[in-house]
Write a protein that holds these residues in place. Structure first.
Motif, PDB file in Angstrom:
ATOM      1  N   ARG A 162       1.456 -13.152   6.034  1.00  0.00           N
ATOM      2  CA  ARG A 162       0.234 -12.585   6.615  1.00  0.00           C
ATOM      3  C   ARG A 162      -0.226 -11.389   5.796  1.00  0.00           C
ATOM      4  NH1 ARG A 162       0.514 -12.038  12.800  1.00  0.00           N
ATOM      5  NH2 ARG A 162      -0.293 -14.177  12.743  1.00  0.00           N
ATOM      6  N   CYS A 163      -1.397 -11.520   5.191  1.00  0.00           N
ATOM      7  CA  CYS A 163      -1.923 -10.496   4.282  1.00  0.00           C
ATOM      8  C   CYS A 163      -3.060  -9.717   4.943  1.00  0.00           C
ATOM      9  CB  CYS A 163      -2.395 -11.140   2.986  1.00  0.00           C
ATOM     10  SG  CYS A 163      -1.056 -12.002   2.128  1.00  0.00           S
ATOM     11  N   TYR A 164      -3.402  -8.586   4.344  1.00  0.00           N
ATOM     12  CA  TYR A 164      -4.364  -7.665   4.934  1.00  0.00           C
ATOM     13  C   TYR A 164      -5.545  -7.441   3.978  1.00  0.00           C
ATOM     14  CZ  TYR A 164      -1.113  -7.385   8.710  1.00  0.00           C
ATOM     15  OH  TYR A 164      -0.343  -7.735   9.780  1.00  0.00           O
ATOM     16  N   TYR A 165      -5.996  -6.219   3.784  1.00  0.00           N
ATOM     17  CA  TYR A 165      -7.193  -5.984   2.974  1.00  0.00           C
ATOM     18  C   TYR A 165      -6.799  -5.775   1.510  1.00  0.00           C
ATOM     19  CZ  TYR A 165      -9.978  -5.678   7.189  1.00  0.00           C
ATOM     20  OH  TYR A 165     -10.610  -5.983   8.360  1.00  0.00           O
ATOM     21  N   ILE A 166      -7.301  -6.650   0.640  1.00  0.00           N
ATOM     22  CA  ILE A 166      -6.874  -6.678  -0.751  1.00  0.00           C
ATOM     23  C   ILE A 166      -7.959  -6.077  -1.650  1.00  0.00           C
ATOM     24  CG2 ILE A 166      -5.891  -8.143  -2.539  1.00  0.00           C
ATOM     25  CD1 ILE A 166      -5.620 -10.362  -0.415  1.00  0.00           C
ATOM     26  N   GLY A 168      -8.490  -4.408  -6.023  1.00  0.00           N
ATOM     27  CA  GLY A 168      -7.959  -4.459  -7.372  1.00  0.00           C
ATOM     28  C   GLY A 168      -8.483  -5.687  -8.097  1.00  0.00           C
ATOM     29  N   ASP A 169      -8.246  -5.729  -9.435  1.00  0.00           N
ATOM     30  CA  ASP A 169      -8.767  -6.820 -10.262  1.00  0.00           C
ATOM     31  C   ASP A 169     -10.244  -7.015  -9.903  1.00  0.00           C
ATOM     32  OD1 ASP A 169      -8.827  -8.816 -12.113  1.00  0.00           O
ATOM     33  OD2 ASP A 169      -7.449 -10.161 -11.086  1.00  0.00           O
ATOM     34  N   ASP A 170     -10.992  -5.929  -9.995  1.00  0.00           N
ATOM     35  CA  ASP A 170     -12.246  -5.761  -9.266  1.00  0.00           C
ATOM     36  C   ASP A 170     -13.308  -6.824  -9.506  1.00  0.00           C
ATOM     37  OD1 ASP A 170     -11.261  -3.329  -8.174  1.00  0.00           O
ATOM     38  OD2 ASP A 170     -11.702  -2.346 -10.069  1.00  0.00           O
ATOM     39  N   HIS A 171     -13.472  -7.289 -10.735  1.00  0.00           N
ATOM     40  CA  HIS A 171     -14.547  -8.235 -11.008  1.00  0.00           C
ATOM     41  C   HIS A 171     -14.220  -9.643 -10.512  1.00  0.00           C
ATOM     42  CE1 HIS A 171     -17.441  -5.763 -13.090  1.00  0.00           C
ATOM     43  NE2 HIS A 171     -16.465  -5.190 -13.774  1.00  0.00           N
ATOM     44  N   ARG A 172     -13.007  -9.884 -10.074  1.00  0.00           N
ATOM     45  CA  ARG A 172     -12.640 -11.193  -9.526  1.00  0.00           C
ATOM     46  C   ARG A 172     -12.669 -11.189  -7.998  1.00  0.00           C
ATOM     47  NH1 ARG A 172     -10.193 -14.244 -13.711  1.00  0.00           N
ATOM     48  NH2 ARG A 172      -9.569 -12.972 -15.488  1.00  0.00           N
ATOM     49  N   ASN A 173     -12.890 -10.046  -7.432  1.00  0.00           N
ATOM     50  CA  ASN A 173     -12.903  -9.881  -5.990  1.00  0.00           C
ATOM     51  C   ASN A 173     -14.334 -10.054  -5.477  1.00  0.00           C
ATOM     52  OD1 ASN A 173     -12.350  -9.094  -3.355  1.00  0.00           O
ATOM     53  ND2 ASN A 173     -11.047  -7.391  -3.976  1.00  0.00           N
ATOM     54  N   ARG A 174     -14.484 -10.153  -4.167  1.00  0.00           N
ATOM     55  CA  ARG A 174     -15.825 -10.176  -3.569  1.00  0.00           C
ATOM     56  C   ARG A 174     -15.886  -9.220  -2.388  1.00  0.00           C
ATOM     57  NH1 ARG A 174     -17.660 -16.099  -2.291  1.00  0.00           N
ATOM     58  NH2 ARG A 174     -19.440 -14.924  -1.495  1.00  0.00           N
ATOM     59  N   SER A 175     -15.055  -8.187  -2.447  1.00  0.00           N
ATOM     60  CA  SER A 175     -14.988  -7.222  -1.366  1.00  0.00           C
ATOM     61  C   SER A 175     -16.079  -6.173  -1.503  1.00  0.00           C
ATOM     62  CB  SER A 175     -13.624  -6.524  -1.381  1.00  0.00           C
ATOM     63  OG  SER A 175     -13.535  -5.667  -2.504  1.00  0.00           O
ATOM     64  N   VAL A 176     -16.127  -5.247  -0.548  1.00  0.00           N
ATOM     65  CA  VAL A 176     -17.093  -4.148  -0.622  1.00  0.00           C
ATOM     66  C   VAL A 176     -16.825  -3.285  -1.846  1.00  0.00           C
ATOM     67  CG1 VAL A 176     -15.711  -2.599   0.837  1.00  0.00           C
ATOM     68  CG2 VAL A 176     -18.198  -2.316   0.713  1.00  0.00           C
ATOM     69  N   PHE A 177     -15.576  -3.219  -2.292  1.00  0.00           N
ATOM     70  CA  PHE A 177     -15.255  -2.406  -3.464  1.00  0.00           C
ATOM     71  C   PHE A 177     -15.866  -3.010  -4.730  1.00  0.00           C
ATOM     72  CE2 PHE A 177     -11.836  -1.970  -0.341  1.00  0.00           C
ATOM     73  CZ  PHE A 177     -11.975  -0.618  -0.062  1.00  0.00           C
ATOM     74  N   ASN A 198     -13.446   3.327  10.346  1.00  0.00           N
ATOM     75  CA  ASN A 198     -12.393   2.394  10.732  1.00  0.00           C
ATOM     76  C   ASN A 198     -11.254   2.419   9.720  1.00  0.00           C
ATOM     77  OD1 ASN A 198     -14.261   1.817  12.647  1.00  0.00           O
ATOM     78  ND2 ASN A 198     -14.369  -0.373  12.263  1.00  0.00           N
ATOM     79  N   ARG A 199     -10.012   2.265  10.203  1.00  0.00           N
ATOM     80  CA  ARG A 199      -8.825   2.360   9.352  1.00  0.00           C
ATOM     81  C   ARG A 199      -8.180   0.983   9.181  1.00  0.00           C
ATOM     82  NH1 ARG A 199      -4.588   6.032  11.438  1.00  0.00           N
ATOM     83  NH2 ARG A 199      -5.104   5.082  13.442  1.00  0.00           N
ATOM     84  N   TYR A 200      -7.822   0.684   7.939  1.00  0.00           N
ATOM     85  CA  TYR A 200      -7.240  -0.616   7.622  1.00  0.00           C
ATOM     86  C   TYR A 200      -6.054  -0.462   6.674  1.00  0.00           C
ATOM     87  CZ  TYR A 200     -11.785  -2.157   9.414  1.00  0.00           C
ATOM     88  OH  TYR A 200     -12.892  -2.347  10.185  1.00  0.00           O
ATOM     89  N   ASP A 201      -5.365  -1.573   6.474  1.00  0.00           N
ATOM     90  CA  ASP A 201      -4.197  -1.632   5.591  1.00  0.00           C
ATOM     91  C   ASP A 201      -4.648  -2.215   4.251  1.00  0.00           C
ATOM     92  OD1 ASP A 201      -1.730  -2.239   4.339  1.00  0.00           O
ATOM     93  OD2 ASP A 201      -0.763  -2.450   6.289  1.00  0.00           O
ATOM     94  N   PHE A 202      -4.866  -1.347   3.261  1.00  0.00           N
ATOM     95  CA  PHE A 202      -5.335  -1.779   1.949  1.00  0.00           C
ATOM     96  C   PHE A 202      -4.147  -1.952   1.006  1.00  0.00           C
ATOM     97  CE2 PHE A 202      -8.811   0.718   3.785  1.00  0.00           C
ATOM     98  CZ  PHE A 202      -9.874  -0.168   3.664  1.00  0.00           C
ATOM     99  N   ILE A 203      -4.170  -3.026   0.209  1.00  0.00           N
ATOM    100  CA  ILE A 203      -3.098  -3.267  -0.743  1.00  0.00           C
ATOM    101  C   ILE A 203      -3.688  -3.774  -2.050  1.00  0.00           C
ATOM    102  CG2 ILE A 203      -2.688  -5.625   0.102  1.00  0.00           C
ATOM    103  CD1 ILE A 203       0.321  -5.134  -0.507  1.00  0.00           C
TER     104      ILE A 203
END
Length: 282
Positions: A162-166, A168-177, A198-203
């Motif tokens: 079970r994974c959480y908020y990922i 890194g490897d920024d240009h391959r991601n589609r997150s807000v970052f 809001n607080r989350y578990d970032f990895i």
């Protein structure tokens, strides 16, 4: 095939590339399953197999005369689009593929899960936290998890990662970052944001890859395992750190968007088990 051989599905994806490298670093022989025609830049130590694992006509012989002892199933379509219909439409295909692996005698099956199975929850998420998903992504993952333990827990060593908020490897991601990074690269000076409270578990994705490689290789480990940091951080704090860490010339425009009413004010993974496993086996 040696006992330390590992098959990774979805190996060409955002997370898969890091899992492949982490496994190779640990001395495993890695079979990396990627979609036909994939141009993924994978670790040169991996043996790449182009295959659609959700194809109903799939012959498991494509992975060799003997299947690896461990399979890490990361393959999933539209993971960053939480209400894409593909989550439900592909659910039975995931079950069919995994059921075939278990029937063929795979000794350990590690399947990627998500905190979105849980839905709205305040506080730490444990293996016993009840699930009530609020998106098609979460519903599909939760259904696969339930079916997996009902069908195969007595037949193979089953791990649900079970994974959480990922990030890194920024240009391959589609997150807000990633969107912040792309806005900065376009020359924008402000990025519309929520309150960010809001607080989350970032990895970081590389660390998550290492955690998965360790868990999948640890002896006598089964059940739901949180792959996380266990350290909640506000979205605003994480975004501001991201901007500073990468030296971006952009600022958050806080409050430009309302906070979503279905987002938990604070939720994270209980990291007790993963910390013990990393300390012992990493």
């Amino acid at each position: 095939m040696p006992a330390d051989a590992v098959l990774v599905t979805g190996a060409g994806g955002y997370l898969g590339r890091h899992v492949v490298t982490a496994l190779a670093d640990r001395g495993h022989r890695v079979l990396a399953a990627v979609r036909p025609g994939s141009t993924a830049d994978l670790d040169a130590r991996a043996e790449v197999i182009e295959v659609d694992v959700l194809d109903p006509g799939l012959d498991l012989a494509v992975f060799g005369a003997d299947l690896p002892g461990t399979v890490i199933h990361l393959a999933w379509q539209d993971g960053f689009t939480h209400n894409a219909p593909s989550h439900m439409l592909n659910l039975s295909a995931h079950y069919r593929f995994l059921d075939g692996l278990v029937g063929a005698g795979v000794g350990r099956l590690a399947v990627l899960g998500t905190m979105h199975e849980v839905g709205y929850w305040e506080g730490a998420i444990t293996a016993d936290t009840p699930t009530k998903p609020l998106s098609l992504y979460g519903i599909a993952k939760d259904a696969l998890r339930s079916a997996a333990f009902t069908s195969w827990a007595e037949k193979t060593e089953l791990q649900w990662l079970r994974c959480y908020y990922i990030l890194g490897d920024d240009h391959r991601n589609r997150s807000v970052f990633t969107r912040i990074l792309e806005a900065a690269e376009r020359g924008e000076r402000e990025f519309p944001f929520t309150s960010g409270k809001n607080r989350y578990d970032f990895i970081d994705v590389a660390e998550l890859g290492r955690q998965i490689a360790v868990v999948a290789g640890a002896p006598d480990v089964s059940g739901i395992i949180n792959c996380c940091t266990g350290e909640p951080r506000s979205l605003r704090e994480q975004a501001e750190w991201f901007i500073a860490d990468r030296g971006l010339d952009i600022e958050l425009k806080l409050g430009a968007f309302p906070d979503r009413p279905y987002d938990s004010p604070g939720t994270w993974g209980d990291a007790t088990q993963i910390r013990e496993l990393m300390a012992r086996y990493a």
